[in-house]
Design an enzyme around this catalytic site. Structure first.
Site, PDB file in Angstrom:
ATOM      1  N   ASP A 113     -36.511 -73.228 -62.179  1.00  0.00           N
ATOM      2  CA  ASP A 113     -35.342 -72.457 -61.720  1.00  0.00           C
ATOM      3  C   ASP A 113     -34.793 -72.932 -60.367  1.00  0.00           C
ATOM      4  O   ASP A 113     -33.663 -72.609 -60.015  1.00  0.00           O
ATOM      5  CB  ASP A 113     -35.705 -70.969 -61.591  1.00  0.00           C
ATOM      6  N   LYS A 197      -5.493 -75.035 -73.385  1.00  0.00           N
ATOM      7  CA  LYS A 197      -4.171 -75.667 -73.400  1.00  0.00           C
ATOM      8  C   LYS A 197      -4.291 -77.178 -73.348  1.00  0.00           C
ATOM      9  O   LYS A 197      -3.595 -77.906 -74.033  1.00  0.00           O
ATOM     10  CB  LYS A 197      -3.339 -75.171 -72.219  1.00  0.00           C
TER      11      LYS A 197
HETATM   12  O1  F6P Z   1     -39.368 -68.553 -63.946  1.00  0.00           O
HETATM   13  C1  F6P Z   1     -39.343 -69.704 -64.683  1.00  0.00           C
HETATM   14  C2  F6P Z   1     -38.836 -69.481 -66.090  1.00  0.00           C
HETATM   15  O2  F6P Z   1     -38.723 -70.714 -66.701  1.00  0.00           O
HETATM   16  C3  F6P Z   1     -37.528 -68.689 -66.190  1.00  0.00           C
HETATM   17  O3  F6P Z   1     -36.392 -69.488 -66.039  1.00  0.00           O
HETATM   18  C4  F6P Z   1     -37.643 -68.078 -67.542  1.00  0.00           C
HETATM   19  O4  F6P Z   1     -36.897 -66.909 -67.634  1.00  0.00           O
HETATM   20  C5  F6P Z   1     -39.100 -67.793 -67.661  1.00  0.00           C
HETATM   21  O5  F6P Z   1     -39.770 -68.713 -66.833  1.00  0.00           O
HETATM   22  C6  F6P Z   1     -39.625 -67.844 -69.066  1.00  0.00           C
HETATM   23  O6  F6P Z   1     -40.896 -67.315 -69.065  1.00  0.00           O
HETATM   24  P1  F6P Z   1     -41.824 -67.211 -70.344  1.00  0.00           P
HETATM   25  O7  F6P Z   1     -42.191 -68.603 -70.740  1.00  0.00           O
HETATM   26  O8  F6P Z   1     -42.986 -66.440 -69.893  1.00  0.00           O
HETATM   27  O9  F6P Z   1     -40.998 -66.570 -71.412  1.00  0.00           O
END
Ligand code: F6P
Length: 310
Positions: A113, A197
């Protein structure tokens, strides 16, 4: 993650420091799943995604009792410093442990992230960005041929770095991100730009943050279907595709530098800091500040996309 584990392992051993791997993160620390690492054990891992040490989300570590068990196991194993690689949740745990027990803790930013304050980039972010761009390049063929609007949902629960920068890098028409969601209707803004457009298709990158109980892409696709029925809309959710695969060169270098720097920091007597990278230089930030402070997204990135997507 593997490139970073390799760097920590080899830097420690090079300096005559024993290094242990804790399997499955805090869960393994509480269970005492700890093994000494050797240089050979990290051979041929720099190019592999995921983590050889496995990982887990661990509720128990959020409790003082869980952290007490974890500390006990660190002591039993004769471990006198801890390096934690992870995102906000992992580093918050590291901060709590460091606040309660007398053990130096070093945090390293590892999350696709890129939402950790105090570092320009986090381990995994560049690889995820490249994966998204590769996928969007492929989606563009259908978008163009069928003259459709694609809403492509990418990760980043509370942060739009992935969505905004992958939109710029893939030549997408728009990005819908949490940082810009407060007072404007981003969908109306995007449609209002008269996007169709001059172009026969559009790709909109949407960060996954929920809207009215729905994932971002579904929410906006639903609205377009209702409010602008003349458009042919599709949704693609990239999901965990973004969290795997061979790490990019930039990520391998970042992970190697951070892992090396973590051992250097311990040698200097640093404690309770996150090691980050700013303007290509290694920096130290108090872990508490790294996890508490929001990392701002440079608003100029929004202008760059707006201007370049006409
Ligand atoms: O925080 C890192 C992340 O990759 C987020 O972007 C995402 O929402 C989450 O982990 C997904 O987590 P999990 O694999 O536990 O569903």
């Amino acid at each position: 993650m593997n490139a970073c584990i390799r760097a920590i392992t080899r830097s420690a051993i090079y300096n005559g420091i024993k290094v242990f791997g804790i399997y499955r993160g805090y869960e393994g620390l509480i269970a005492g799943d700890i093994k000494e690492l050797t240089t050979e054990m990290v051979s041929n891992t720099i190019q592999q995604g995921g983590t050889k040490l496995k990982t887990a989300r661990c509720k128990e570590f959020r409790t003082p009792e869980g952290r007490a068990k974890a500390y006990e196991n660190l002591q039993k194993a004769g471990i006198d410093a801890l390096i934690v690689i992870g995102g906000n949740g992992s580093l918050s745990g590291a901060r709590d442990l460091a606040g309660e027990y007398d053990i130096p803790v070093i945090g390293l930013p590892g999350t696709i992230d890129n939402d950790l304050y105090g570092t320009d980039s986090t381990i995994g972010y560049d690889t995820a960005l490249n994966t998204i761009v590769e996928c969007v390049d492929k989606l563009r063929d259908t978008a163009n041929s069928h003259e459709r609007i694609f809403f492509v949902e990418v990760m980043g629960r509370d942060a739009g770095f992935l969505a905004q920068n992958s939109a710029i890098a893939s030549g997408a028409e728009a990005a819908i991100i949490p940082e810009d969601r407060t007072d404007v209707d981003q969908l109306a803004q995007f449609i209002g730009r008269g996007i169709r457009k001059s172009k026969n298709s559009s790709i909109v990158l949407v960060s996954e943050a929920q809207k009215d109980g729905m994932g971002g892409a579904m929410y906006y696709a639903d609205r377009v279907r209702k409010e602008y029925p003349q458009y042919d809309v599709r949704v693609t959710i990239l999901g965990h595709l973004q969290r795997g695969g061979r790490p990019s060169a930039a990520d391998r270098i970042l992970a190697s530098r951070l892992g090396y720097a973590a051992i250097e920091a311990l040698k200097e007597g640093q404690r309770n800091i996150m090691v980050g990278i700013k303007n290509d230089q290694i920096v130290y930030v108090p872990i508490s500040r790294a996890v508490k402070t929001d990392k701002p997204l440079d608003k100029e990135l929004i202008d760059v996309l707006t201007v370049l997507s006409i």
